[in-house]
Design a protein around this motif. Structure first.
Motif, PDB file in Angstrom:
ATOM      1  N   GLU A 299       0.821  -1.188   0.000  1.00  0.00           N
ATOM      2  CA  GLU A 299       0.000   0.000   0.000  1.00  0.00           C
ATOM      3  C   GLU A 299       0.862   1.247   0.000  1.00  0.00           C
ATOM      4  O   GLU A 299       2.080   1.192  -0.029  1.00  0.00           O
ATOM      5  CB  GLU A 299      -0.955  -0.026   1.194  1.00  0.00           C
ATOM      6  N   ASP A 300       0.184   2.399   0.039  1.00  0.00           N
ATOM      7  CA  ASP A 300       0.873   3.660  -0.141  1.00  0.00           C
ATOM      8  C   ASP A 300       1.677   4.034   1.094  1.00  0.00           C
ATOM      9  O   ASP A 300       1.662   3.358   2.119  1.00  0.00           O
ATOM     10  CB  ASP A 300      -0.131   4.767  -0.490  1.00  0.00           C
ATOM     11  N   ALA A 301       2.396   5.154   0.958  1.00  0.00           N
ATOM     12  CA  ALA A 301       3.295   5.578   2.034  1.00  0.00           C
ATOM     13  C   ALA A 301       2.524   5.961   3.287  1.00  0.00           C
ATOM     14  O   ALA A 301       2.998   5.744   4.398  1.00  0.00           O
ATOM     15  CB  ALA A 301       4.144   6.754   1.555  1.00  0.00           C
ATOM     16  N   ARG A 302       1.329   6.544   3.121  1.00  0.00           N
ATOM     17  CA  ARG A 302       0.591   6.970   4.298  1.00  0.00           C
ATOM     18  C   ARG A 302       0.170   5.781   5.158  1.00  0.00           C
ATOM     19  O   ARG A 302       0.166   5.855   6.391  1.00  0.00           O
ATOM     20  CB  ARG A 302      -0.644   7.776   3.876  1.00  0.00           C
ATOM     21  N   SER A 303      -0.190   4.675   4.534  1.00  0.00           N
ATOM     22  CA  SER A 303      -0.542   3.487   5.305  1.00  0.00           C
ATOM     23  C   SER A 303       0.654   2.974   6.083  1.00  0.00           C
ATOM     24  O   SER A 303       0.525   2.509   7.218  1.00  0.00           O
ATOM     25  CB  SER A 303      -1.076   2.397   4.371  1.00  0.00           C
ATOM     26  N   ARG A 304       1.828   3.051   5.477  1.00  0.00           N
ATOM     27  CA  ARG A 304       3.031   2.653   6.225  1.00  0.00           C
ATOM     28  C   ARG A 304       3.293   3.610   7.377  1.00  0.00           C
ATOM     29  O   ARG A 304       3.747   3.195   8.450  1.00  0.00           O
ATOM     30  CB  ARG A 304       4.229   2.601   5.278  1.00  0.00           C
ATOM     31  N   VAL A 305       3.015   4.886   7.166  1.00  0.00           N
ATOM     32  CA  VAL A 305       3.170   5.854   8.253  1.00  0.00           C
ATOM     33  C   VAL A 305       2.208   5.531   9.380  1.00  0.00           C
ATOM     34  O   VAL A 305       2.557   5.597  10.569  1.00  0.00           O
ATOM     35  CB  VAL A 305       2.942   7.283   7.728  1.00  0.00           C
ATOM     36  N   VAL A 306       0.977   5.157   9.043  1.00  0.00           N
ATOM     37  CA  VAL A 306      -0.014   4.804  10.069  1.00  0.00           C
ATOM     38  C   VAL A 306       0.440   3.576  10.851  1.00  0.00           C
ATOM     39  O   VAL A 306       0.313   3.519  12.080  1.00  0.00           O
ATOM     40  CB  VAL A 306      -1.392   4.560   9.419  1.00  0.00           C
ATOM     41  N   GLY A 307       0.963   2.574  10.138  1.00  0.00           N
ATOM     42  CA  GLY A 307       1.440   1.388  10.840  1.00  0.00           C
ATOM     43  C   GLY A 307       2.569   1.705  11.810  1.00  0.00           C
ATOM     44  O   GLY A 307       2.566   1.224  12.950  1.00  0.00           O
ATOM     45  N   GLU A 308       3.517   2.511  11.365  1.00  0.00           N
ATOM     46  CA  GLU A 308       4.611   2.898  12.252  1.00  0.00           C
ATOM     47  C   GLU A 308       4.114   3.754  13.405  1.00  0.00           C
ATOM     48  O   GLU A 308       4.547   3.587  14.557  1.00  0.00           O
ATOM     49  CB  GLU A 308       5.664   3.664  11.455  1.00  0.00           C
TER      50      GLU A 308
END
Length: 448
Positions: A299-308
């Motif tokens: 998925e996109d970068a924002r989803s990775r930001v949310v996970g972190e």
């Protein structure tokens, strides 16, 4: 006595009234008849079951007025009824909810918190206890002024001498939404909406009908110890345990934003579809949540930001006894669009200038390498060609005229100059000069 006992089990108010009348009647009879005959003794024996029935009635009454959570607290319920009647009770409190975490402890009945029982048999019956009444979704922390006495509730909580409630604990899940502002790695100020759902850690215990909001006592103590005073420029604000998730979320998200460039964070927003109102701003971000559970590597970068973000927030709040149920963010938007455009242009320009300079340096290095390689090859070809001419034209050991050497040298140069890869690079004057010199050398040889 049997009739009163039956009434006490079925209709305890009627039994209590009749028992009081019975005791009063026998008291009047005993006072007016000082001679104790057999009939008087038999009739006075009825006072004993009447007193027993009165005590049973009082226990039943106290159980209805102060419903205890277990059978071993019925004695405290009876004491509360008696001491409230004679005015030797400890204070009574009730938790009044206002729809948020700021629940007030209201004193419903005054009392003497530090009144102690006299050192006589049955003295404890005449003093205390106090009460704290909470709903099914709140607990209360008690203290004697020197140390914490534990977390009690929900429901009816009895207090002993010196015990006072210091804080109520809302056991329900809590929701917070707010806006976080930060600066990206490339110096662009952005704003993002954040929501966090959290509750006190309850371990593996599940809600039941008798305990709808379970909790761990050590989690409550950890949350209380994590409370702090925040020193602001204009005031000093007390931060309760339910304010800690917002403080931790701001700190974690600002760190994540600072470690990423704006293009990486903004890419997901550009590809996201607008809401039903056609807006992609911070307004109404409760309806446009990106939950961390949906984050995958594809998925996109924002989803990775949310996970972190969710992982860091969960790890930060775990020592404070707070469990993160859910967390997410909305679109990451620049604070000032025009300034961001200028900053992005400058950032892109600096990046492209760096790339151009790097390419130019690589090209210059390659050109120098090719020139050096071509020069070495030309020198090698020149030497080999000249040596071959010498071997072909003369015998070993015989002298070679200088004119022949010059003519052979120019002929080798002319062969190299007329190669397709070299001729376009040479000016016309160079080839013309070589031809003239060769003609002069040939003429001089013919005359000789």
């Amino acid at each position: 006595a049997c009739i009163l006992l039956f009434l006490g089990l079925r209709y305890w108010p009627v039994a209590v009234v009749l028992a009081l009348l019975w005791i009063g009647w026998y008291g009047v009879y005993a006072a007016s008849n000082l001679s104790f005959g057999a009939v008087t003794v038999v009739m006075l024996c009825g006072v004993v079951p009447a007193c027993v029935l009165l005590v049973l009635g009082l226990i039943l009454v106290s159980g209805y007025l102060f419903p205890p959570s277990s059978d071993n607290l019925r004695w405290k319920a009876l004491r509360a009824l008696l001491t409230f009647t004679i005015g030797t009770n400890h204070p009574y409190y009730a938790v009044v909810s206002h729809g948020d975490e700021e629940n007030e402890l209201t004193e419903r009945a005054g009392g003497q918190a530090y009144l102690r029982a006299p050192g006589i048999p049955g003295g404890n019956l005449a003093v205390g206890p106090g009460l704290v009444l909470t709903g099914c979704d709140h607990a209360v922390v008690l203290s004697d002024g020197l140390s914490l006495k534990g977390v009690h509730g929900p429901g009816l909580v009895f207090t002993d001498t010196g015990d006072r409630p210091i804080q109520t604990i809302d056991l329900r899940p809590h929701y917070r939404d707010f806006v976080v502002k930060g600066v990206t790695k490339d110096g662009i100020r952005v704003a993002v909406g954040v929501f966090v759902v959290f509750e006190l850690d309850r371990g593996e215990e599940r809600p039941t009908s008798s305990r709808p909001f379970p909790y761990r006592e050590r989690a409550v103590f950890a949350a209380l110890q994590a409370q702090r005073m925040q020193h602001l420029p204009d005031e000093v604000r007390e931060r309760r345990w339910y304010d800690l998730p917002e403080l931790g979320a701001r700190r974690a998200l600002q760190d994540i934003i600072a470690g990423n460039p704006f293009d990486k964070l903004y890419q997901a927003h550009r590809s996201s579809a607008p809401d039903r109102h056609g807006s992609s701003g911070l307004e109404g971000h409760r309806d446009r949540r990106i939950v961390g559970d949906s984050a995958t590597s594809d998925e996109d970068a924002r989803s990775r930001v949310v996970g972190e973000f969710r992982a860091r927030l969960t790890a930060d709040l775990a020592p404070t006894g707070i469990r993160v149920v859910d967390a997410g963010i909305t679109n990451i938007l620049p604070v000032d669009g025009e300034a961001v455009l200028s900053q992005r242009i400058q950032s892109w320009q600096a990046g492209w200038v760096q790339r151009i300079m790097l390419r130019q340096a690589e090209g210059q290095a390659e050109r120098l390498r090719l020139v050096a390689e071509a020069r070495a090859r030309a020198q090698e070809a020149l030497i080999l060609g000249l040596g071959k001419r010498l071997l072909d034209m003369h015998e070993p050991g015989s002298p070679v005229p200088a004119e022949d050497v010059a003519r052979w040298f120019l002929e080798v140069l002319r062969e190299m100059a007329y190669r397709p890869s070299v001729l376009p690079l040479l000016p016309q004057e160079t080839t013309d000069t070589m031809e003239q010199v060769l003609r002069k050398l040939k003429d001089a040889r013919d005359h000789a």
